[in-house]
Design an enzyme around this catalytic site. Structure first.
Site, PDB file in Angstrom:
ATOM      1  N   LYS A  38       0.794  -1.225   0.000  1.00  0.00           N
ATOM      2  CA  LYS A  38       0.000   0.000   0.000  1.00  0.00           C
ATOM      3  C   LYS A  38       0.828   1.278   0.000  1.00  0.00           C
ATOM      4  O   LYS A  38       0.280   2.365  -0.152  1.00  0.00           O
ATOM      5  CB  LYS A  38      -0.958  -0.017   1.192  1.00  0.00           C
ATOM      6  CG  LYS A  38      -2.022  -1.092   1.077  1.00  0.00           C
ATOM      7  CD  LYS A  38      -2.952  -0.808  -0.077  1.00  0.00           C
ATOM      8  CE  LYS A  38      -4.116  -1.782  -0.106  1.00  0.00           C
ATOM      9  NZ  LYS A  38      -5.131  -1.398  -1.066  1.00  0.00           N
TER      10      LYS A  38
HETATM   11  C1  LIG Z   1      -2.499  -7.061   3.734  1.00  0.00           C
HETATM   12  C2  LIG Z   1      -3.343  -6.741   2.542  1.00  0.00           C
HETATM   13  N1  LIG Z   1      -3.604  -7.690   1.665  1.00  0.00           N
HETATM   14  C3  LIG Z   1      -4.349  -7.471   0.579  1.00  0.00           C
HETATM   15  C4  LIG Z   1      -4.919  -6.244   0.334  1.00  0.00           C
HETATM   16  C5  LIG Z   1      -5.771  -6.053  -0.888  1.00  0.00           C
HETATM   17  O1  LIG Z   1      -5.187  -5.266  -1.856  1.00  0.00           O
HETATM   18  P1  LIG Z   1      -6.062  -4.360  -2.803  1.00  0.00           P
HETATM   19  O2  LIG Z   1      -6.787  -3.374  -1.923  1.00  0.00           O
HETATM   20  O3  LIG Z   1      -5.107  -3.655  -3.712  1.00  0.00           O
HETATM   21  O4  LIG Z   1      -7.027  -5.195  -3.542  1.00  0.00           O
HETATM   22  C6  LIG Z   1      -4.676  -5.227   1.243  1.00  0.00           C
HETATM   23  C7  LIG Z   1      -5.315  -3.941   1.079  1.00  0.00           C
HETATM   24  O5  LIG Z   1      -5.445  -3.175   2.009  1.00  0.00           O
HETATM   25  C8  LIG Z   1      -3.857  -5.458   2.363  1.00  0.00           C
HETATM   26  O6  LIG Z   1      -3.603  -4.508   3.264  1.00  0.00           O
END
Ligand SMILES: Cc1ncc(COP(=O)(O)O)c(C=O)c1O
Length: 464
Positions: A38
């Protein structure tokens, strides 16, 4: 500082598929400066807002976030001299909240699991704060084109370069959908459509067809509260990019997390375990010519009190416990097979709840049931977060007889305290001591995060 966002390495993973399995590479997003995938969107969204004139010197960045986006935004805000206000659900791990505060952000904690229409849920709270505070800008990762845009501009090109254009399959989680949409779109375009994109999704998430009940892998998938009227999906999730979605259970994801740490030296978060579990399925049988890349969003160090904590896993029934003395599961072995846990929707009327509780009594079962926000139905085992309270025939019948509750009133305002719960792998003797100390007669036995049966003091005592 900001130049250390992204540019993360790929590392080859061992796969259980043998000679027929494709090569599987993991992109280690926890090696980005702020510790997760992120960071990329934190930087990209803020710089886009600067260009659009939405964020000016001295301004405040506001977002509803489960933690990682908050850390990305808070880090970039600190480096660029902005304030940050982050609204997080109360299920967010203590480590993540401490990280946000460490970057100097103001953290506002709101209850998780509120319906979309509730003004107190994290999204509505963040929107209100952004409206009320002068100079604020709401990042809005769920619907901000700069979220998938960050991955289109950075994650996708990095993977293409790192694999010399040999990638054939991409596997990623879907939360806001930014990672999979931006990375997937770039890789499809640059490969003339050859790269196949798979979303890894919690089995209960509505994206892959689940009913949206809560689950234990944080920060990915999409939960739907049963009282939410209109289920809105983020526009950052561009479904046309995704060829298939693979549902993965909490158990498989969490056991994969532990395996990756113990057998491959990779300590990653729950969504990374979920993604690797799906990627292993994709890689199996593709043949050695194929090259699968899986994105690991963050580090396991943020979840030491959960996924790497045996007591937490045991209590939720994700571990079977050690061989030896009797366990909670032994007390409920027959009940687990024959009787789904009786469960009352908190939106039932007093009349409906009384009928359900009398039916339990007539079956010889304890006339007490957990209550919470999920529909009642055969085989519908509630998850632990849904065990919001309890109802007992005695208490309810007295309330109706005394006129405190009319037969048509909803029981939601008359729930007793939630029953204690124990994982089926926990030792029966320690569970009994804890149950006695709690003052409750009954507890919910939990397997894989779901309540499966009621267990009483006498059933536990009989094992010892
Ligand atoms: C640890 C973690 N995994 C997966 C995701 C999912 O990613 P995306 O929001 O880009 O779909 C996030 C999003 O906040 C995350 O913090």
């Amino acid at each position: 500082m900001l130049e250390l966002v992204g540019s993360t390495p790929l590392v080859r993973l061992r796969t259980p598929g043998g000679e027929n399995a494709a090569a599987l590479y993991a992109k280690l997003e926890y090696l980005s400066a702020g510790g997760s995938v992120k960071d990329r969107i934190g930087l990209h969204m803020i710089e886009q807002a600067e260009r659009d004139g939405l964020l000016r010197p001295g301004g405040t960045v506001v977002e509803a976030t489960s933690g990682n986006t908050g850390a990305g935004l808070a880090m970039v805000a600190a480096a660029k001299g902005y304030r940050a206000v982050l609204v997080v659900p109360d299920k967010t791990s203590a480590e993540k909240i401490a990280t946000l505060r460490g970057f100097g952000a103001e953290v506002v904690v709101r209850r998780s699991g509120l319906p979309a229409e509730d003004p107190e849920n994290v999204f509505n709270t963040a929107a209100r704060i952004a409206e009320e505070r002068p100079g604020s800008w709401l990042a809005g990762q769920y619907d901000n084109p700069a979220n998938p845009g960050a991955h289109y501009a950075t994650t996708g090109p990095e993977i293409w370069r790192q694999t010399d254009g040999r990638i054939t399959h991409l596997v990623a989680c879907v939360g806001t959908g930014g990672t999979i949409s931006g990375t997937g779109r770039y890789l499809k375009e640059v490969s003339a459509g050859a790269v196949r994109v798979t979303g890894a999704d919690p089995a209960a998430s509505v994206y892959s067809g689940g009913d949206g009940r809560p689950y234990f892998v944080e920060a990915t998938g999409h939960v739907r509260h049963p009282e939410t009227v209109e289920d809105v999906w983020p526009t950052s999730y561009q479904q046309d990019v995704v060829d298939e979605l693979l549902p993965v259970s909490d158990r498989e994801a969490l056991l994969t997390v532990r395996q990756l740490a113990r057998e491959q030296g990779l300590m990653v978060g729950g969504s990374a375990g979920l993604a690797v579990a799906a990627a292993q399925r994709v890689a199996a049988g593709l043949g050695p010519e194929a090259l699968v890349v899986v994105i690991l969003p963050d580090s396991g160090r943020q979840y030491l009190s959960k996924y790497f904590n045996d007591a937490w896993l045991l209590r939720l029934g994700f571990l079977d416990g050690e061989e030896g003395g009797p366990r909670v599961g032994d007390a409920v072995a027959s009940a687990v097979r024959e009787e789904p846990l009786p469960y009352v929707n908190r939106l039932s009327t007093a009349d409906e709840a009384l009928t359900a509780l009398r039916a339990l009594r007539d079956l010889g079962l304890p006339p007490v049931a957990p209550a919470g926000p999920c529909p009642v139905g055969p085989g519908r085992a509630p998850t632990v977060p849904e065990l919001a309270g309890s109802l007992s025939l005695d208490v309810l019948a007295t309330a109706v007889a005394e006129g405190a509750l009319k037969p048509d009133d909803l029981v939601r305002d008359h729930l007793g305290a939630p029953l204690p719960h124990f994982g089926v792998g926990e030792r029966a003797d320690t569970a009994l001591v804890e149950l006695e100390e709690s003052g409750a007669e009954l507890a919910v036995a939990v397997r894989d995060g779901h309540g499966v049966a009621l267990v009483g003091r006498s059933a536990l005592r009989a094992l010892l």
